[in-house]
Design an enzyme around this catalytic site. Sequence first.
Site, mmCIF file in Angstrom:
data_model
loop_
_atom_site.group_PDB
_atom_site.id
_atom_site.type_symbol
_atom_site.label_atom_id
_atom_site.label_comp_id
_atom_site.label_asym_id
_atom_site.label_seq_id
_atom_site.Cartn_x
_atom_site.Cartn_y
_atom_site.Cartn_z
ATOM 1 N N ARG A 1 32.547 39.412 45.792
ATOM 2 C CA ARG A 1 33.947 39.645 46.156
ATOM 3 C C ARG A 1 34.094 40.919 46.986
ATOM 4 O O ARG A 1 34.907 40.971 47.921
ATOM 5 C CB ARG A 1 34.795 39.751 44.902
ATOM 6 C CG ARG A 1 34.966 38.484 44.130
ATOM 7 C CD ARG A 1 35.951 37.529 44.759
ATOM 8 N NE ARG A 1 37.312 38.010 44.731
ATOM 9 C CZ ARG A 1 38.360 37.286 45.110
ATOM 10 N NH1 ARG A 1 38.178 36.059 45.549
ATOM 11 N NH2 ARG A 1 39.580 37.775 45.073
ATOM 12 N N GLU B 1 46.552 40.111 40.720
ATOM 13 C CA GLU B 1 45.590 41.092 41.224
ATOM 14 C C GLU B 1 45.883 41.647 42.617
ATOM 15 O O GLU B 1 45.641 42.830 42.877
ATOM 16 C CB GLU B 1 44.188 40.467 41.233
ATOM 17 C CG GLU B 1 43.661 40.118 39.861
ATOM 18 C CD GLU B 1 42.365 39.330 39.953
ATOM 19 O OE1 GLU B 1 41.304 39.923 39.732
ATOM 20 O OE2 GLU B 1 42.433 38.123 40.258
#
Length: 1410
Positions: A956, A1340
Amino acid sequence: MTMSSFTAPAASRGSSILFYLNGQRVVVDHPDLDMTLLQYLRSTGLTGTKLGCGEGGCGACTVMVSRYDTDESRIIHASIIACLCPLVTIDGKHVITVEGLGTSAKPHPVQERIALLHGSQCGFCTPGFVMSLYTLLRNNPSPTEHEIEECFDGNLCRCTGYRPILDAAKTFADIAWRQGTVAADGSIYVSEPKAKGGCGIDGCCRLQTSPEAVVADGGSAIVHDPTKAPTSIANGDCDKGSGCCKVQKRHDSGLAECKVVNQAEADKAAVIARFQRYDPTQELIFPPFLIRYAKRTTSDSEPQLRPLDITSTDAQSWCQRYIRPLTLSELLAALEKHPDAKLVAGNSRLGMQIKLKRSKFPTQIYVNDIPELRQISETSDGVTFGANITLARFERVLDAFAAKHGAQRTQSLAALRENLRYIANSQIRNVATIAGNIVTASPISDLNPVFLAAGATLTLASTSGERRVPISEFILGYQRTAMRPDEVLVSVSVPFNNEGEVVRAFKQAKRKINDIAIVTCGLRVQVDESQCVVDAAFAYGGVAPTTVLAHAAARAAIGSTWGDRATLDCVLGACQQELQLDYAVPGGMAEYRMALTTSFLFKFWAISCDTLGATCAESMLAHELGDGDEHVVSKARQEYAPVEDRVIVGKGVAHLAALKQVTGEARYVDDMPELAGELHVGLVLSTRVHARILGIDAEKALALPGVVRVLTARDVPGENHWNLFKDEEILPSDTTHYHGQPLALVLATTRKIAQEAARLIFVDYEDLPAVLSIRDAISQSSFFDETRQHINGDVDAALAAADFVLEGESYCGVQEHFYMETMCAVAVPKGEDGELEVIASAQNLTETQMTVAQVLGVPASRVICRVKRLGGGFGGKDPRSVPISAFAALGAHHTGRSVRISLDRDEDMQTSGQRHPFLGKWTVGVTKEGRILGLRARIYSNGGFSRDMSIAVLERAITHFDNCYHMCATDFLGRVCRTNTQSKTAFRGFGSCQGMFLSESMLCEVADHLGLSVEGVREINMYQPGDLTPFNQELVGWNVPRMWTQLRAKAKYDERRQAVDEFNRQSIHRKRGLAMLPTKFGISFEIDFLNQGMALVHVYMDGSVLVAHGGTEMGQGLHTKMAMVAAETLELPLESIFISETATNTTANTSPTGASVSSDLNGYAVYNACKELADRLRPYRQRMAGELFAKIAMAAYLDRCNLTATGHYCTPDVGFDWDKNEGLLSFYHTQGVAIAEVELDTLTGSHSTLRVDIIMDIGRSLNKALDIGQIEGAFAQGQGWTTSEEFLHSSSTGQTFTTGPSSYKIPSAMDIPRDFRVELLEDADTSALKTIFSSKGVGEPPLFLGASVFFALRDAVLAKRRQLGVTAPLHMESPATPEALRMACEDQLALMVRIPQDLREGKVPSVIRI
């Protein structure tokens, strides 16, 4: 004077305590002397009061304790910390808990307003906030907004970002907010708003009520149903036409240029208009009996206030004897008899020693009920304060003396008052005393430096008489004083100040409020008519083992002219030479602490010169050397458009459990009542950072009464290895890999016994080499095997074509999740077929189920895992909660009894994982305009001792390194470092924010090199719609450029940039910074099979609906959103839908709740199930049009229609092949832009976030109010990650140094932006979104925008450096703590304390980042 040795006769000394609890009298005979008030409350079933930290730093256990004060002849209501309050000290008091205020059906106004204005997310901290505000209102029914904000200085929240809590609380303020909601004679009326009221527009229609009734028959206010969307006149048109406030710009906002209805303000106004009236006359009264009890005027037939002398009935108690004298003579006699006794007042420090250091004090004497120790008197020379007055009363008294005698005579008192504001928090100050602050002789005492500088004198007493000791002779060393064992501190005398005398106090901490000092000081100077110094005292804490006077600096000042620059240079030089610190000083920050000593002295010089009228250049700067904006009351604005095409979905419905959470009715795992015979787990933690385990000796532990069994790796009946890579053991068999790793489990009848026994277990180690930090791991090639590399384009050619090729590195540190509810689980064996039920505070029940089954060696079908709600998670309760459940399961398996485990905060922070720290080494080729042509980045994370989720987190980070920028050619190579620290794990943002931070830091240094603004560099490289990322994903629905332009205009960025630059030209030591930051967050799990959701929906014969789905509720409002989806799809009112819990026997094989996909996955699964049911029921609805749904459901049942449906959903199209650079990496992107403005004190590193503007593209929100809350909460978490939250380890032992709120600082309510504005992007094209109702994940993505504060601070530091002529590019690492900011300024005061390299050789700081 000789003190009487009178001791109360034994017959008159009591062994029981009497108090009132929520209005009911309670008598406890022979109370447990180790028991805290919190433990007692929870043992009686009052579980609304929570255990958050156990050290008085989070406020989750706040209750109100009322007492009759015989000194002031009035009732005192005080918020206190129940986790540090010994039960035995409650005698004669009235305790009110959150349950004593109201219920979810009939809440108290405080509870109602916090609930309905979205002030509760996970809800674990909420009762503490409720009680802090309630206590304020009991003392002052009409507080100011400033008083309201200050009442929360001891309460922490990890979810909300505080804004909605403050908004709700301010409806009780005496201005603005209450207008339009004031009730009189049982009816609601609208008062004329002022400019600051409502939206700031005269006659604001947003605060008008809707035509529907808001008052029930009989005049009682109706509590607004949180399951219904709010309505108001502002939902439609009002009679103001174009003058309606809905289509005007708010006076102070600078935001709404276009004529758009702001439904957020309309919703808020409608809810406020329905609030029940707050009537302070209807509160629980203070029991009249307790007034007579305190005055000792009760009748002979009634209980009487008596001295207490209680001996423990438990030989294992840490406190064996408790003595409570009521007079000074009784106290002195007790001390003479028990010279080793520990005096107890507020118990804040003693409680911490017991909690964290496991200290034992067998005999304790409580001194807070002795009137002689609370007397206050004054003479012409000064004031004498009783040593045992509370710090809260001390504040009030100091204010009174200042008002009475004027500013000049009370300079020392004012300095004490200034530092009192920042001692701990309100709850602690309500019980802590002057004596406690003095006699502990702490090197970082907040008051001792001021007492020392002021020349205070202490009065000590014993049975032999009294003696007076100057405080300069009282403090002898580290926690050592001149007080003899049989003496007690009676009073402290502070002299008045003379003409020509100036006294000031300064304190610097990691966080402005509710924090211990890094350095604190009291500084005093006295001059004659000619400005010649006749006396001076400069006292410091935090630079030596005890509070010290800088004698050399004082000598340099005396006889010199105050105001002469030569005097300043001489005094600063003497101070710097005198207060030297070793590079490896305990606590670290050697250079920073030395810099603070001279910085404070410089501030004092400027302020005192200004006060004394001394003419010098520095006196002209006095106005900018005070506290700045710390006292500015916060304000906020939220903005979104109304939802016209849906009945329920999208509306701002309050969290469905909010009223339960604010009233304490919401149950969490550890709130469950204990079952008969239940056992508790105590963890045996490793005391080595890396070692072979040669043996574990449990003999002493097993001999302790109450211990049932000790379990080690040998007792695991099934598979001991767990996680995806099977590289971690539930209990280590032969090697411990980090300090704090659980090695063995103790099962005992109580938690206290289990923990005590765990410390008795001896572990024999053989130490092995250890690696802690990323840089050490790189130098030693300590990596996990996996490598991730991605190359796109010809990087070498791009670098060759660039005008400039720059190299550097970027670093961002660890972040602790600090969920308010620590890890906990209960395992209940069912007694047959190996069945086991596990109730766990976990985000991933399926992994918990599978791992527990494998550990026990049983099929997964025998294990049911369930949870109703979590007190926060943020990724920390995904994989890392699994071993906790396994520990409980192991105990239940071996004993056949229910087993409970609930970690203390320090245990949780030592054993669980945190956010990965990252280091990026980059080479970038750019044009002279700042356009990026090529980038080669080597990206390293610290994974800890096992892989956990580190590989996915690394992926990520790599895939988000580009953030919002087109980089023509890229070469990313990532490695995970193997270190001897906790296994780093999932955390909100999951690597994305780290990758973006590394690249944004790189862009800042690129801009520095090129002499460009970093915003310009961002703009020139920004992706445009249709561009391809390095991972060959086309940017569809790309709205960042639009939001960038829109926010830049609305927030008046360019005008503010000019204003900031002008401020910085005018201000020398305070600098402002401004930063504009975009974010792009890809939504979907990296592992394809996790992109699926599951739901089960039942329609019952009475028309009610039960929904189960695979996501867990941890404060984000997931259950609320799923209920809204179900209600919308089934065309039912929201109150018809119920979600009980998440469990593996209702929804199997579920994905973890995380990655911001839970609403996507579970929402579509719920929709699919409900759609199937709706289709089945459609014929019945058509035939029975107009009938109640209950009749329709019954008819369908009688017709044998299946009223149960399952729903499944899998995300289409996603799946990326790293080797081929093919496939869809992210299903879509959630996007946003933020602007942050800050002000920095360059002499200390303190800062304030003045204003933040955010715009987010979250598609068509499922619940706009909840999503606004997610944005604000995520932003605050990101702000903390990059500023105040510094996670540290001991460099010598590897032990976690930051183990609780006393050492680890998440943002407080005073740290959020003073002006906080959040807007949702409206009218964006969502046609390409294949999500549930075209919504986007929001949990998030906003977190990285919190880093805008970091980059604004960097901008402020740059301004200071430019002023000083420092032209080198600025390298700053995250977090930007006060230390980092102060030392980055590189002014003369910072440079003069630099420790030479030869004095650093062979030394490392005592605490380090990893």
